[in-house]
Design a protein around this motif. Structure first.
Motif, PDB file in Angstrom:
ATOM      1  N   GLN A 114       0.802  -1.224   0.000  1.00 59.79           N
ATOM      2  CA  GLN A 114       0.000   0.000   0.000  1.00 59.79           C
ATOM      3  C   GLN A 114       0.830   1.267   0.000  1.00 59.79           C
ATOM      4  O   GLN A 114       0.366   2.314  -0.421  1.00 59.79           O
ATOM      5  N   ASP A 115       2.033   1.220   0.525  1.00 61.10           N
ATOM      6  CA  ASP A 115       2.814   2.446   0.667  1.00 61.10           C
ATOM      7  C   ASP A 115       3.522   2.780  -0.644  1.00 61.10           C
ATOM      8  O   ASP A 115       4.299   1.976  -1.157  1.00 61.10           O
ATOM      9  N   PRO A 116       3.258   3.996  -1.181  1.00 63.23           N
ATOM     10  CA  PRO A 116       3.859   4.357  -2.471  1.00 63.23           C
ATOM     11  C   PRO A 116       5.388   4.331  -2.429  1.00 63.23           C
ATOM     12  O   PRO A 116       6.030   3.888  -3.384  1.00 63.23           O
ATOM     13  N   GLY A 117       5.971   4.786  -1.314  1.00 57.74           N
ATOM     14  CA  GLY A 117       7.429   4.780  -1.200  1.00 57.74           C
ATOM     15  C   GLY A 117       7.986   3.368  -1.263  1.00 57.74           C
ATOM     16  O   GLY A 117       9.017   3.115  -1.883  1.00 57.74           O
ATOM     17  N   ASN A 118       7.295   2.424  -0.643  1.00 57.50           N
ATOM     18  CA  ASN A 118       7.741   1.027  -0.687  1.00 57.50           C
ATOM     19  C   ASN A 118       7.710   0.489  -2.114  1.00 57.50           C
ATOM     20  O   ASN A 118       8.677  -0.116  -2.573  1.00 57.50           O
ATOM     21  N   LEU A 119       6.608   0.703  -2.831  1.00 50.87           N
ATOM     22  CA  LEU A 119       6.536   0.173  -4.204  1.00 50.87           C
ATOM     23  C   LEU A 119       7.603   0.837  -5.076  1.00 50.87           C
ATOM     24  O   LEU A 119       8.312   0.155  -5.824  1.00 50.87           O
ATOM     25  N   GLY A 120       7.748   2.163  -4.948  1.00 46.40           N
ATOM     26  CA  GLY A 120       8.758   2.864  -5.749  1.00 46.40           C
ATOM     27  C   GLY A 120      10.161   2.351  -5.469  1.00 46.40           C
ATOM     28  O   GLY A 120      10.961   2.141  -6.391  1.00 46.40           O
ATOM     29  N   THR A 121      10.469   2.126  -4.191  1.00 49.69           N
ATOM     30  CA  THR A 121      11.794   1.623  -3.822  1.00 49.69           C
ATOM     31  C   THR A 121      12.007   0.209  -4.355  1.00 49.69           C
ATOM     32  O   THR A 121      13.111  -0.136  -4.797  1.00 49.69           O
ATOM     33  N   ILE A 122      10.973  -0.607  -4.354  1.00 49.24           N
ATOM     34  CA  ILE A 122      11.097  -1.973  -4.903  1.00 49.24           C
ATOM     35  C   ILE A 122      11.380  -1.911  -6.413  1.00 49.24           C
ATOM     36  O   ILE A 122      12.213  -2.656  -6.925  1.00 49.24           O
ATOM     37  N   ILE A 123      10.733  -0.995  -7.109  1.00 53.75           N
ATOM     38  CA  ILE A 123      10.971  -0.862  -8.558  1.00 53.75           C
ATOM     39  C   ILE A 123      12.427  -0.436  -8.806  1.00 53.75           C
ATOM     40  O   ILE A 123      13.122  -0.992  -9.659  1.00 53.75           O
ATOM     41  N   ARG A 124      12.891   0.543  -8.011  1.00 56.19           N
ATOM     42  CA  ARG A 124      14.279   1.013  -8.145  1.00 56.19           C
ATOM     43  C   ARG A 124      15.267  -0.126  -7.878  1.00 56.19           C
ATOM     44  O   ARG A 124      16.242  -0.321  -8.601  1.00 56.19           O
ATOM     45  N   LYS A 147       3.928   9.678  -5.887  1.00 51.83           N
ATOM     46  CA  LYS A 147       4.906   9.282  -4.860  1.00 51.83           C
ATOM     47  C   LYS A 147       5.625   7.983  -5.232  1.00 51.83           C
ATOM     48  O   LYS A 147       6.772   7.783  -4.851  1.00 51.83           O
ATOM     49  N   VAL A 148       4.938   7.096  -5.931  1.00 51.20           N
ATOM     50  CA  VAL A 148       5.602   5.874  -6.410  1.00 51.20           C
ATOM     51  C   VAL A 148       6.627   6.276  -7.474  1.00 51.20           C
ATOM     52  O   VAL A 148       7.801   5.906  -7.397  1.00 51.20           O
ATOM     53  N   VAL A 149       6.165   7.058  -8.452  1.00 47.24           N
ATOM     54  CA  VAL A 149       7.037   7.465  -9.567  1.00 47.24           C
ATOM     55  C   VAL A 149       8.285   8.151  -9.012  1.00 47.24           C
ATOM     56  O   VAL A 149       9.406   7.857  -9.425  1.00 47.24           O
ATOM     57  N   GLN A 150       8.099   9.041  -8.032  1.00 46.60           N
ATOM     58  CA  GLN A 150       9.218   9.757  -7.424  1.00 46.60           C
ATOM     59  C   GLN A 150      10.214   8.783  -6.783  1.00 46.60           C
ATOM     60  O   GLN A 150      11.415   8.898  -6.976  1.00 46.60           O
ATOM     61  N   ALA A 151       9.707   7.822  -6.035  1.00 43.89           N
ATOM     62  CA  ALA A 151      10.590   6.893  -5.314  1.00 43.89           C
ATOM     63  C   ALA A 151      11.332   5.949  -6.256  1.00 43.89           C
ATOM     64  O   ALA A 151      12.364   5.390  -5.885  1.00 43.89           O
ATOM     65  N   THR A 152      10.836   5.775  -7.484  1.00 46.37           N
ATOM     66  CA  THR A 152      11.554   4.898  -8.423  1.00 46.37           C
ATOM     67  C   THR A 152      12.841   5.546  -8.912  1.00 46.37           C
ATOM     68  O   THR A 152      13.711   4.854  -9.446  1.00 46.37           O
ATOM     69  N   MET A 153      12.953   6.873  -8.779  1.00 46.40           N
ATOM     70  CA  MET A 153      14.155   7.616  -9.182  1.00 46.40           C
ATOM     71  C   MET A 153      14.543   7.335 -10.645  1.00 46.40           C
ATOM     72  O   MET A 153      15.722   7.177 -10.968  1.00 46.40           O
ATOM     73  N   GLY A 154      13.552   7.271 -11.504  1.00 43.98           N
ATOM     74  CA  GLY A 154      13.828   7.121 -12.935  1.00 43.98           C
ATOM     75  C   GLY A 154      13.906   5.687 -13.418  1.00 43.98           C
ATOM     76  O   GLY A 154      14.178   5.441 -14.592  1.00 43.98           O
ATOM     77  N   SER A 155      13.661   4.729 -12.547  1.00 44.19           N
ATOM     78  CA  SER A 155      13.772   3.312 -12.946  1.00 44.19           C
ATOM     79  C   SER A 155      12.519   2.773 -13.625  1.00 44.19           C
ATOM     80  O   SER A 155      12.565   1.694 -14.226  1.00 44.19           O
TER      81      SER A 155
END
Lengths: 247, 247
Positions: A114-124, A147-155
């Motif tokens: 559920q947490d956007p930061g968690n999903l984004g970090t997993i994608i990165r 927030k997901v897109v941001q946490a992916t840092m371009g990945s």
């Protein structure tokens, strides 16, 4: 210069409902945005405050480019600290999964994070370790959430996310399923072989009861201290690292 | 029932300046708060919405306990979704570091991490893997920031954070320093021995130039894909896991 109606349109894309309605999402920051250029994603428009002409010259003629003030950018940004550039990008079709594309390597399967930061970090992290597919349950947080897109840092352009019914998905694959649990075999003693699915559950509830029977190998990251659990993006990363260290 | 002046006092503790002035910080949620009971932290007061009498009966007589409405709790909470309980706890003295306490095991050293979620996740991970000390540069985000405390998920009472000048700190220790860098030796081939410091840099800038010469073993998590970097809490976790897998 952007109009009031443009501002309210872009702001509407901060919400899932309007992203779905318009088929568009937001990427912020030049660095993250650059990764989308030439990646297959269709760029609709770019709003920027600084002179980025050389970089933006690589864009197709169809992309609308607007030079805006810092104040205008802060009105459309979803970030606390806007980053000189905001782009609107078309949401691609949810890719189909062909079981044969999944063979011979490893993929991450997400059950209700559920947490956007968690999903984004997993994608990165998946991108760092070279995992190309992430299969998500329908109730997983939406990947185009800013927030997901941001946490992916371009990945994001390099990792394909597929939202699907996981019960059906598991029915159609014979890959081993390594479930991240608190009472499985030590990850340090697990033989991952050369292909499989890493199943990660929701932050609070873990893996759904209905999916437990799909796990072929229950795996645990051994605990040496007293924390009750690990953050799910941390667990995902340790799984990715363990699989690659042996490859 | 709480007064307007109590509300404004508690809200002031959302800010570093007032936490410092009053020597108090906030912990939210019964689960996280429970970890502080009997941990050596001094609890000042507790505001709760639900009937928690059996659990709160373990508290010392000196703790002020207030039953409040959900609306009142939302006024004092630092969370988007308040969690039935908010406690005010005294900030302990910054513990002293005795070099002899650091010998024979591993510790995390943080150089300027800014994101509260990252620091909180590192504390939680350190607690999982049984790392007891985290040594932080003075410009690292403050541990009593409500977002840090939240991300620790109750692990804070078991991990000691020490804020200090890292140049002086390194001058006073002869432990090996494993620096997390993008161009070091593969972490999978690193012999960590039986003691040392894991040095992690700032999210954007990495390890400060002034500290680079203190690194005795540059270590890299090998990249198999294309992401530019890993999230720092993810890197920290993979270091912790690698050290424990060999122990």
């Amino acid at each position: 210069m952007i109009s009031k109606s443009q501002i309210s349109f872009i702001k509407s894309l901060h919400q899932k409902k309007f992203r779905k309605e318009h088929g568009l999402f937001i990427v912020e920051g030049l660095k993250s945005f650059s990764e989308f250029i030439g990646s297959g994603y269709e760029i609709d428009s770019v709003f920027h405050t600084e002179d980025l002409s050389p970089k933006l010259s690589k864009l197709s003629q169809n992309v609308k480019i607007y030079r805006v003030s810092t104040e205008e950018l802060s009105k459309i940004s979803a970030l606390n600290t806007p980053q000189h550039l905001l782009a609107i990008i078309k949401i691609p079709e949810n890719p189909e999964i062909k079981p044969e594309n999944l063979k011979g390597t490893f993929h991450i399967v997400i059950d209700g994070i559920q947490d956007p930061g968690n999903l984004g970090t997993i994608i990165r992290t998946a991108d760092w370790f070279g995992f190309k597919y992430i299969i998500c349950s329908q109730d997983t947080v939406e990947v185009y959430n800013p927030k997901v897109v941001q946490a992916t840092m371009g990945s994001l352009p390099r990792v394909k996310l597929i939202y699907t019914d996981l019960i059906n998905f598991f029915a159609g694959t014979d890959l081993p399923v390594f479930g991240a649990l608190l009472d499985g075999n030590s990850i340090y003693k697990t033989d991952f072989g050369n292909e499989g699915l890493i199943l990660l559950g929701n932050e609070g509830k873990g893996i759904s009861t209905g999916l437990m029977s799909k796990i072929t190998v229950p795996v645990t990251i051994p605990r040496f201290g007293k924390a009750e659990s690990l953050n799910v993006a941390v667990s995902a990363s340790i799984f990715c690292s363990e699989i690659r260290r042996n490859s």
